[in-house]
Scaffold this motif. Sequence first.
Motif, PDB file in Angstrom:
ATOM      1  N   GLU A  85     -19.074  -5.517   1.276  1.00  0.00           N
ATOM      2  CA  GLU A  85     -19.190  -4.401   1.098  1.00  0.00           C
ATOM      3  C   GLU A  85     -18.035  -4.075   0.283  1.00  0.00           C
ATOM      4  O   GLU A  85     -17.956  -3.522  -1.111  1.00  0.00           O
ATOM      5  N   LEU A  86     -16.811  -4.374   0.745  1.00  0.00           N
ATOM      6  CA  LEU A  86     -15.740  -4.325  -0.278  1.00  0.00           C
ATOM      7  C   LEU A  86     -15.421  -4.946  -1.502  1.00  0.00           C
ATOM      8  O   LEU A  86     -14.686  -4.832  -2.283  1.00  0.00           O
ATOM      9  N   GLN A  87     -16.510  -6.230  -1.589  1.00  0.00           N
ATOM     10  CA  GLN A  87     -16.373  -7.191  -2.593  1.00  0.00           C
ATOM     11  C   GLN A  87     -17.421  -6.735  -3.361  1.00  0.00           C
ATOM     12  O   GLN A  87     -18.145  -7.669  -4.147  1.00  0.00           O
ATOM     13  N   ASN A  88     -18.140  -5.517  -3.293  1.00  0.00           N
ATOM     14  CA  ASN A  88     -19.292  -5.180  -4.118  1.00  0.00           C
ATOM     15  C   ASN A  88     -20.522  -6.122  -4.001  1.00  0.00           C
ATOM     16  O   ASN A  88     -21.072  -6.407  -5.088  1.00  0.00           O
ATOM     17  N   ASN A 121      -9.862  -5.623   6.544  1.00  0.00           N
ATOM     18  CA  ASN A 121     -10.598  -4.858   5.872  1.00  0.00           C
ATOM     19  C   ASN A 121     -10.188  -3.501   5.572  1.00  0.00           C
ATOM     20  O   ASN A 121     -10.368  -2.852   4.429  1.00  0.00           O
ATOM     21  N   CYS A 133       0.754  -1.254  -0.002  1.00  0.00           N
ATOM     22  CA  CYS A 133       0.092  -0.206   0.114  1.00  0.00           C
ATOM     23  C   CYS A 133       0.681   1.364  -0.044  1.00  0.00           C
ATOM     24  O   CYS A 133       0.343   2.450  -0.080  1.00  0.00           O
ATOM     25  N   ARG A 170      -7.960  -3.419   2.754  1.00  0.00           N
ATOM     26  CA  ARG A 170      -8.823  -3.988   1.668  1.00  0.00           C
ATOM     27  C   ARG A 170      -7.992  -5.241   1.180  1.00  0.00           C
ATOM     28  O   ARG A 170      -7.788  -5.668   0.209  1.00  0.00           O
ATOM     29  N   ARG A 192     -22.539   3.125   8.557  1.00  0.00           N
ATOM     30  CA  ARG A 192     -22.843   2.476   7.368  1.00  0.00           C
ATOM     31  C   ARG A 192     -23.999   2.420   7.003  1.00  0.00           C
ATOM     32  O   ARG A 192     -24.240   2.729   5.821  1.00  0.00           O
ATOM     33  N   ARG A 204     -18.447  -5.859   6.436  1.00  0.00           N
ATOM     34  CA  ARG A 204     -17.485  -4.834   5.561  1.00  0.00           C
ATOM     35  C   ARG A 204     -16.996  -5.604   4.488  1.00  0.00           C
ATOM     36  O   ARG A 204     -16.880  -4.788   3.526  1.00  0.00           O
ATOM     37  N   GLN A 205     -16.442  -7.049   4.703  1.00  0.00           N
ATOM     38  CA  GLN A 205     -15.655  -7.529   3.633  1.00  0.00           C
ATOM     39  C   GLN A 205     -16.976  -7.755   2.519  1.00  0.00           C
ATOM     40  O   GLN A 205     -16.360  -7.662   1.131  1.00  0.00           O
ATOM     41  N   PRO A 229     -10.295  -8.060   2.067  1.00  0.00           N
ATOM     42  CA  PRO A 229     -11.550  -8.680   2.569  1.00  0.00           C
ATOM     43  C   PRO A 229     -11.387 -10.374   2.661  1.00  0.00           C
ATOM     44  O   PRO A 229     -12.151 -10.731   3.422  1.00  0.00           O
ATOM     45  N   ASP A 281      -8.797   2.386   5.254  1.00  0.00           N
ATOM     46  CA  ASP A 281      -9.799   3.052   5.177  1.00  0.00           C
ATOM     47  C   ASP A 281     -10.314   3.270   6.736  1.00  0.00           C
ATOM     48  O   ASP A 281     -11.372   4.506   6.440  1.00  0.00           O
TER      49      ASP A 281
END
Length: 364
Positions: free
Chosen positions: A233-236, A199, A12, A202, A261, A230-231, A204, A18
């Motif tokens: 959400e991060l994976q759409n 998370n 990173c 990023r 959220r 949350r994972q 996830p 995040d």
Amino acid sequence: MLTPLAVGVAGCGERAPDERPEVMVNLATVQSGPKIQAAELEGAIARQPRNASLYARRAGFRLEAGLIPAALEDINRALELDDSPADFYFIKARALRAQGKVKQALTAAEEASRRGYSSADLNLLVGETYLVERHFQDALDQLDRALQQEPDHAGALFYKGIAYVGLQDTLQALDYLRASLSRDPRQPETLHQLAFLSNAFRVPADAAKYAARGLKLAPNYGPLWYDYGRQFELQNQPDSALRIYTRTVQLDTTFYRADYRLALVAYKNHKYADAIPHLQRALRRAPRLAGARQMLAESYESLARYAEAADQYRLLVAENPGNRHWTYKAWKVGNRAHGVIVDETPRQAVEAVEPISVQPGTGL
């Protein structure tokens, strides 16, 4: 060799995560032990009401059983009868810390140490108390002392990880949290912290593994449900994430991140009435939560609840002194609350007129 999570974090560069995890944790999920029944000592105390050690023993049992006020009453009685044993002060420090009386707990722990009490658990307690005060380097010093006595002490390794979270040294935090988990693989709080950090950077897939593992141990622990949501959400997978966030707040109304959220989604969809209760609850737990008060103020304003909106704008002014935008909004919406409509129509520009020259002695 770096693990996949460490590789992800290392890759990173300087990018911030995040979210930042909490540096304080739920002690009930970190420290476990048998629920020993102190009632067995009732008869002995009745027969020997001035035996200080009996009260101290019962205080220890009551601490393990979660009967904190009763434990503190017992240890205070023990100290009234005999104030010389160093371990009595350690028991008192534990009881005070469990009540959230951090400074008093530290004073009692220092007295135990001054009287010759020495143990990894004492250093652990003092280190954890320093964490509450956000004195992270002092906490690390105490935790290192605990680990010198017991190198595999899972609690000391865990709190070292949390101290490094506070110092924003994520790689060190991950190392110590994983080390703690390897010594004590059944601690939900350790799994939550690892899932949260996964998370935040990023990764996830790793977060999902840690969260799922933790939920097998503590199926009703809200923070782990948040990590699991949350994972998604991060994976759409927003619909799955929202379902999990809703479950999180049902299980734990104090975990403000899930409320935030849920509010964020409602706000973006212009469902302001739905966003407001989540924002109110989140702000009770985290008054300076980024963006939350702005969303609350604008949600009230959008619903024409001007007095409540003005109150929130005034708080934004107090939190951001000198901010002209919030100052203007507080003034404008405050006027609306009193029935005064502010005319924001731009004024028409007026052309400059050439000044008239007056000739001396002519009056013209």
